[in-house]
Scaffold this active site. Structure first.
Site, PDB file in Angstrom:
ATOM      1  CE  LYS A 101       2.290   6.710  -5.638  1.00 46.30           C
ATOM      2  NZ  LYS A 101       2.231   5.678  -4.605  1.00 46.30           N
TER       3      LYS A 101
ATOM      4  CG  ASP B  62      -3.564   4.896  -1.831  1.00 41.83           C
ATOM      5  OD1 ASP B  62      -3.431   5.104  -3.059  1.00 41.83           O
ATOM      6  OD2 ASP B  62      -2.596   4.684  -1.069  1.00 41.83           O
TER       7      ASP B  62
ATOM      8  CD  GLN C 263       4.652   3.904  -2.358  1.00 39.55           C
ATOM      9  OE1 GLN C 263       4.166   4.980  -2.693  1.00 39.55           O
ATOM     10  NE2 GLN C 263       4.528   2.814  -3.085  1.00 39.55           N
TER      11      GLN C 263
END
Ligand code: NAD
Length: 301
Positions: free
Chosen positions: A54, A121, A98
């Site tokens: 990422k 997200d 994460q």
């Protein structure tokens, strides 16, 4: 029939090119530099790989990128404080924690602490609610279903699925449910199925658009696929591959690819289908956040 292969790698590369160009415009116009912060707690090797990729992708896009690797025994209070600090940091437009987090930390609490306007997200209740009520203009859509929608729109060459039956296999909060909402918003007639569904093969055979998000290797067989259907395989499963040598493994989806490709009109491979789209849409969401902060219309994909 032999299905057309939906090339997720190429589509993801197209999305990234669009993100790069829009980022360059934002930066050259001195509007802002999109910024993403990725926070990881602990040393889980798979999570470390995701976080590194990422970070690399964000830099490729021209973003300002920060990664915080916190020790395994970080307290919930310290992690929440880090999230609050990033919420208040005007250089950061997207915050990604994460998952999974170590057991002593309440994941839900952490997700709900992320400022909704930085929740790239799309897991914050406000973003979930906006998607559920069709208020998507300024919502963040979870990246895997958002990427799957781009693939379906391109495969079917339309963004209006009126008259089409969509069957989503799996009802998770990160894939199945948001996928169903997105398909509904695009006018598909949607059925969500799961582990308690009766006659799943029969139901799948009604699908013009079939989404597999189960986590069971090659569960969906070729003869479950309606001739001509668009098949999106979200599953990523590692299985033994003794044919490649002792101890070797390979990735497969939730769909028996070879079998399904005989019936489908178009199908995503695994790997190289939905997977690359997820990270591309994370970049797209971060760019959208920066655009909104700068009062600029974000690109469409
Ligand atoms: P999950 O475990 O949270 O949910 C799985 C769903 O499948 C559940 O709703 C369950 O009811 C349903 N299910 C389980 N067994 C079933 C059965 N026999 N018949 C019908 N339904 C059944 O999983 P998830 O997080 O939604 O992920 C699903 C898959 O997608 C996994 O393989 C995961 O690795 C993959 N995934 C891929 C990406 C990507 O970037 N491509 C992102 C997220 C998840």
């Amino acid at each position: 029939m032999t299905a057309r292969v939906i090339d997720g790698k190429q589509t993801a590369a197209d999305v990234i090119e669009t993100v790069k160009a829009a980022t360059a415009d934002l930066v050259s116009g001195k509007a802002t530099v999109p910024g993403i912060a990725v926070v990881i707690v602990g040393e889980d090797p798979a999570s470390q790989v995701y976080v590194r990729s990422k970070g690399r992708k964000a830099e490729e896009c021209g973003f300002h990128s920060e990664t915080y690797t916190l020790p395994d025994d970080t307290s919930e209070a310290d992690l929440l404080a880090k999230v609050e600090e990033l919420n208040a940091d005007s250089r950061i437009h997207g915050i990604l924690v994460q998952l999974p987090l170590p057991g002593h930390i309440d994941e839900g609490k952490v997700i709900q602490t992320i400022a909704p306007e930085k929740d790239v997200d799309g897991f914050h209740f406000l973003n979930v609610g906006k998607l559920g009520t069709g208020e998507t203009a300024d919502a963040f859509i979870p990246c895997t279903p958002a990427g799957s929608m781009v693939l379906i729109r391109r495969a079917l060459e339309t963004d209006d699925f009126s008259g089409l039956n969509a069957v989503v296999v799996g009802r998770s909060n990160i894939v199945g449910k948001p996928m169903a909402n997105l398909l509904l918003a695009a006018n598909a007639t949607v059925t969500v199925s799961h582990s308690r569904t009766k006659d799943l093969p029969g139901l799948c055979r009604t699908a013009d658009i079939l989404i597999a998000a189960v986590g069971r290797p090659e569960m969906i067989k070729g003869d479950w696929v309606k001739p001509g259907a668009c098949v999106i395989d979200v599953g990523i499963n590692r299985i033994d591959a003794p044919e490649k040598g002792e101890g070797k493994t390979r990735l497969v989806g939730d769909v028996d690819y070879a079998g399904a490709a005989e019936f489908a009109g178009s199908i995503t491979p695994v790997p190289g289908g939905v997977g690359p789209m997820t990270i591309a849409m994370l970049m797209a969401n971060t760019l959208a956040s920066a655009c909104r902060a700068a009062g600029v219309e974000p690109p469409k994909y």
